[in-house]
Design a protein around this motif. Sequence first.
Motif, PDB file in Angstrom:
ATOM      1  N   ALA A 157     -14.898  46.763 -33.507  1.00 11.70           N
ATOM      2  CA  ALA A 157     -14.716  45.216 -33.959  1.00 11.70           C
ATOM      3  C   ALA A 157     -13.303  44.824 -33.857  1.00 11.70           C
ATOM      4  O   ALA A 157     -12.813  43.665 -32.971  1.00 11.70           O
ATOM      5  CB  ALA A 157     -15.232  45.025 -35.103  1.00 11.70           C
ATOM      6  N   VAL A 158     -12.266  45.593 -34.503  1.00 12.64           N
ATOM      7  CA  VAL A 158     -10.926  45.212 -34.197  1.00 12.64           C
ATOM      8  C   VAL A 158     -10.273  45.341 -33.105  1.00 12.64           C
ATOM      9  O   VAL A 158      -9.348  44.570 -32.579  1.00 12.64           O
ATOM     10  CB  VAL A 158      -9.981  46.273 -35.301  1.00 12.64           C
ATOM     11  N   THR A 159     -10.856  46.365 -32.108  1.00 14.32           N
ATOM     12  CA  THR A 159     -10.224  46.682 -30.775  1.00 14.32           C
ATOM     13  C   THR A 159     -10.730  45.427 -30.034  1.00 14.32           C
ATOM     14  O   THR A 159      -9.864  44.737 -29.115  1.00 14.32           O
ATOM     15  CB  THR A 159     -10.986  48.046 -30.378  1.00 14.32           C
ATOM     16  N   ALA A 160     -11.929  44.935 -30.043  1.00 11.68           N
ATOM     17  CA  ALA A 160     -12.560  43.965 -29.256  1.00 11.68           C
ATOM     18  C   ALA A 160     -11.923  42.732 -29.754  1.00 11.68           C
ATOM     19  O   ALA A 160     -11.150  41.671 -28.822  1.00 11.68           O
ATOM     20  CB  ALA A 160     -13.967  43.758 -29.605  1.00 11.68           C
ATOM     21  N   VAL A 161     -11.462  42.142 -30.828  1.00 15.12           N
ATOM     22  CA  VAL A 161     -10.715  41.121 -31.317  1.00 15.12           C
ATOM     23  C   VAL A 161      -9.200  41.263 -30.662  1.00 15.12           C
ATOM     24  O   VAL A 161      -8.889  40.315 -30.368  1.00 15.12           O
ATOM     25  CB  VAL A 161     -10.841  40.925 -33.081  1.00 15.12           C
ATOM     26  N   SER A 162      -8.718  42.096 -30.983  1.00 22.24           N
ATOM     27  CA  SER A 162      -7.405  42.325 -30.604  1.00 22.24           C
ATOM     28  C   SER A 162      -7.224  42.212 -28.792  1.00 22.24           C
ATOM     29  O   SER A 162      -6.271  41.497 -28.241  1.00 22.24           O
ATOM     30  CB  SER A 162      -6.609  43.844 -30.626  1.00 22.24           C
ATOM     31  N   SER A 163      -8.089  42.634 -28.161  1.00 19.86           N
ATOM     32  CA  SER A 163      -8.284  42.475 -26.774  1.00 19.86           C
ATOM     33  C   SER A 163      -8.489  40.934 -26.422  1.00 19.86           C
ATOM     34  O   SER A 163      -7.983  40.636 -25.407  1.00 19.86           O
ATOM     35  CB  SER A 163      -9.461  43.370 -25.961  1.00 19.86           C
ATOM     36  N   ALA A 164      -9.478  40.591 -27.036  1.00 16.68           N
ATOM     37  CA  ALA A 164      -9.714  38.991 -26.850  1.00 16.68           C
ATOM     38  C   ALA A 164      -8.431  38.059 -27.172  1.00 16.68           C
ATOM     39  O   ALA A 164      -7.989  37.238 -26.394  1.00 16.68           O
ATOM     40  CB  ALA A 164     -10.665  38.389 -27.689  1.00 16.68           C
ATOM     41  N   GLU A 165      -7.615  38.453 -28.066  1.00 15.39           N
ATOM     42  CA  GLU A 165      -6.233  37.765 -28.757  1.00 15.39           C
ATOM     43  C   GLU A 165      -5.429  38.093 -27.491  1.00 15.39           C
ATOM     44  O   GLU A 165      -4.694  37.017 -27.212  1.00 15.39           O
ATOM     45  CB  GLU A 165      -5.938  38.226 -29.951  1.00 15.39           C
ATOM     46  N   LEU A 166      -5.228  39.065 -26.941  1.00 14.40           N
ATOM     47  CA  LEU A 166      -4.335  39.315 -25.856  1.00 14.40           C
ATOM     48  C   LEU A 166      -4.414  38.774 -24.698  1.00 14.40           C
ATOM     49  O   LEU A 166      -3.658  38.022 -24.043  1.00 14.40           O
ATOM     50  CB  LEU A 166      -4.074  40.933 -25.713  1.00 14.40           C
ATOM     51  N   GLN A 167      -5.802  38.771 -24.279  1.00 16.83           N
ATOM     52  CA  GLN A 167      -6.357  37.776 -22.962  1.00 16.83           C
ATOM     53  C   GLN A 167      -6.066  36.394 -23.288  1.00 16.83           C
ATOM     54  O   GLN A 167      -5.414  35.649 -22.431  1.00 16.83           O
ATOM     55  CB  GLN A 167      -7.558  38.130 -22.708  1.00 16.83           C
ATOM     56  N   LEU A 168      -6.092  35.821 -24.593  1.00 18.99           N
ATOM     57  CA  LEU A 168      -6.054  34.420 -24.965  1.00 18.99           C
ATOM     58  C   LEU A 168      -4.599  34.181 -24.689  1.00 18.99           C
ATOM     59  O   LEU A 168      -3.983  33.083 -24.344  1.00 18.99           O
ATOM     60  CB  LEU A 168      -6.448  34.070 -26.108  1.00 18.99           C
ATOM     61  N   GLN A 169      -3.540  34.806 -25.201  1.00 14.85           N
ATOM     62  CA  GLN A 169      -2.163  34.746 -25.167  1.00 14.85           C
ATOM     63  C   GLN A 169      -1.672  34.719 -23.789  1.00 14.85           C
ATOM     64  O   GLN A 169      -0.806  34.326 -23.381  1.00 14.85           O
ATOM     65  CB  GLN A 169      -1.416  35.719 -26.254  1.00 14.85           C
ATOM     66  N   SER A 170      -2.447  35.700 -23.067  1.00 19.18           N
ATOM     67  CA  SER A 170      -1.895  35.371 -21.638  1.00 19.18           C
ATOM     68  C   SER A 170      -2.221  34.339 -20.913  1.00 19.18           C
ATOM     69  O   SER A 170      -1.459  33.757 -20.099  1.00 19.18           O
ATOM     70  CB  SER A 170      -2.569  36.685 -20.761  1.00 19.18           C
ATOM     71  N   VAL A 171      -3.326  33.917 -21.105  1.00 22.16           N
ATOM     72  CA  VAL A 171      -3.937  32.494 -20.367  1.00 22.16           C
ATOM     73  C   VAL A 171      -2.963  31.322 -21.028  1.00 22.16           C
ATOM     74  O   VAL A 171      -2.628  30.661 -20.171  1.00 22.16           O
ATOM     75  CB  VAL A 171      -5.356  32.238 -20.681  1.00 22.16           C
TER      76      VAL A 171
END
Length: 103
Positions: free
Chosen positions: A70-84
């Motif tokens: 769950a933490v890995t999925a949240v971190s991945s989503a956060e990184l993608q959002l920061q990129s956008v």
Amino acid sequence: MMTPLAAARAYGAAVKQANTLGDGGGGEAVQAPDFGKILQGAMEQTMKSTQTAEHMMVQQQAGQAELIDAVTAVSSAELQLQSVIAIRDQVISAYQEIMRMPI
């Protein structure tokens, strides 16, 4: 936060990948992908990643998934959002610079 240079490199890598995928091996010139389509794809991927992270959090609370997943999925989503967001900020900045140019 993603730097403008990192955002430019990510865009360059996306263009290179799209050109490689679109090249049938015949050596013919491939038209560069539409910037709007690349942004739309990035937004769709970010939405999917966010939905996956939400799903993983619900599963973890129900005891059906590991906390690290769950933490890995949240971190991945956060990184993608920061990129956008970084790309959006650079596009707005470029637009503002163009509007300041004398005619």
